[in-house]
Write an enzyme that holds these catalytic residues in place. Structure first.
Site, PDB file in Angstrom:
ATOM      1  N   HIS A 130       0.819  -1.226   0.000  1.00 48.76           N
ATOM      2  CA  HIS A 130       0.000   0.000   0.000  1.00 48.76           C
ATOM      3  C   HIS A 130       0.850   1.272   0.000  1.00 48.76           C
ATOM      4  CE1 HIS A 130      -3.661  -2.234   0.426  1.00 48.76           C
ATOM      5  NE2 HIS A 130      -3.366  -2.688   1.629  1.00 48.76           N
ATOM      6  N   ASP A 167      -2.413 -10.760  -2.209  1.00 46.69           N
ATOM      7  CA  ASP A 167      -3.055 -10.215  -1.006  1.00 46.69           C
ATOM      8  C   ASP A 167      -4.524  -9.896  -1.318  1.00 46.69           C
ATOM      9  OD1 ASP A 167      -2.023  -8.705   1.739  1.00 46.69           O
ATOM     10  OD2 ASP A 167      -3.745  -7.670   0.838  1.00 46.69           O
ATOM     11  N   HIS A 169      -6.158  -7.322  -0.527  1.00 45.53           N
ATOM     12  CA  HIS A 169      -6.333  -5.894  -0.818  1.00 45.53           C
ATOM     13  C   HIS A 169      -5.610  -5.516  -2.117  1.00 45.53           C
ATOM     14  CE1 HIS A 169      -6.624  -6.226   3.646  1.00 45.53           C
ATOM     15  NE2 HIS A 169      -7.618  -5.381   3.483  1.00 45.53           N
ATOM     16  N   ASP A 248      -4.321 -12.776   3.544  1.00 47.44           N
ATOM     17  CA  ASP A 248      -5.550 -12.320   4.200  1.00 47.44           C
ATOM     18  C   ASP A 248      -6.811 -12.621   3.397  1.00 47.44           C
ATOM     19  OD1 ASP A 248      -4.543 -10.495   2.378  1.00 47.44           O
ATOM     20  OD2 ASP A 248      -4.575  -8.782   3.755  1.00 47.44           O
TER      21      ASP A 248
HETATM   22 ZN   LIG Z   1      -4.006  -7.167   2.726  1.00 52.06          ZN
END
Ligand SMILES: [Zn+2]
Length: 312
Positions: A130, A167, A169, A248
């Site tokens: 991120h 991931d 996200h 995740d």
């Molecule tokens: Zn994540």
């Protein structure tokens, strides 16, 4: 196969509060599960060196580096944590941990390109995907995978690399670092709509980031890999593959609402291995991103490493 496991004790000293899911216990859970699975003795353990600032600066602005370096609390500080955003903060060890996390990825890249290792897993935190060139966010300080990919191209002269991000996200920081850069292909899936609410508005040809709805299971993700990732990877023919390895999307991880299991992570890793062997001399550097259910995280990393090391 020689697979290395890079980590450093400083990566367990960075923490953001006892409530925070991105916690030092994550790395301990991975190490414990490697031992319990009896594959620890088959892995080449290596201490991560610190990255130097010139390596960070291949991706990050001087301001972004300064902000982390100068704001970590010291013994004289009246506060324990310096907040960067609502869920990302610095403690006294964060700068050192961030240097080790990025340094692991860079050192692993050097060793894999030198032929000392077939591939490597960097069991590090803070995570990175991120973190944009100018901004730390979403538990991430510096973009470890992006720094390693730039290092491979700028220092070792690789002309084409791929970044695979599994991931749950969207890796908005990695996308920001490489959008429109024809040397870098990024492929990912991500739960959508979901934090960081990006990834769907950028039609750049080198960004194959595929939104999937909440409550998707492994079957959906495997189809994304077959239909969208693999054709793009075969067309790009990367000379090295970097993995943003977040766990995740696991069924037991309540950070998100997806249904992957260890066998899905093993299958995805196998597909990446096949592409790496075809075009990239097998060269893979994988870096830990998310994964917050400690048991599921440890088991999933073991499944990932077993495929990297060809232990099953
Ligand atoms: Zn994540």
């Amino acid at each position: 196969m020689t697979t290395a496991f890079y980590t450093h004790a400083d990566c367990k000293r960075h923490e953001m509060g006892s409530w925070h899911p991105e916690c030092p216990e994550r790395l301990q859970a991975i190490e414990d599960q490697l031992i319990a699975s009896r594959i620890d003795s088959l892995i080449d353990y290596r201490e991560a060196p610190p990255a130097d600032e010139s390596e960070l600066a291949r991706v990050h602005t001087a301001d972004a580096i300064y902000r982390i370096r100068e704001n970590c609390p010291t013994a004289e500080s009246e506060y324990t944590y310096f907040p960067l955003d609502a869920d990302t903060s610095l403690n006294a060890y964060s700068w050192r941990a961030a240097l080790r996390a990025a340094g692991a990825a860079v050192a692993a890249t050097d060793a894999v390109i030198a032929g000392e290792l077939d591939n490597a897993f960097c069991s590090v935190r803070p995570p990175g995907h991120h973190a944009t060139p100018s901004e730390a966010m979403g538990f991430c300080l510096f973009n470890n995978v992006a720094i390693a990919a730039k290092h491979a191209m700028d220092v070792h002269g690789l002309k084409k690399v791929a970044i695979v991000d599994f991931d749950v996200h969207h890796g908005n920081g990695t996308e920001a670092a490489f959008i429109g850069d024809p040397r870098v292909l990024m492929v990912s899936f991500f739960q959508h709509p979901f934090y960081p609410f990006s990834g769907t508005g950028h039609p750049a040809a080198n960004m194959v980031n595929v939104p999937v709805p909440a409550h998707s299971y492994g079957e959906t993700v495997r189809q994304v890999v077959i239909d969208q990732w693999l054709p793009a990877l075969h067309e790009h023919q990367p000379e090295m593959i970097f993995i943003s390895a977040g766990f995740d999307a696991h069924r037991e991880d309540d950070m998100a609402q997806m249904g992957l299991v260890e066998a899905d992570y093993a299958w995805i890793t196998q597909k990446i291995m096949e592409v790496a062997k075809t075009y990239a001399k097998g060269r893979i550097v994988s870096c830990l991103e998310g994964g917050y259910n400690l048991s599921a995280l440890g088991r999933s990393v073991v499944a990932h490493i077993k495929v990297l090391a060809e232990l099953e």
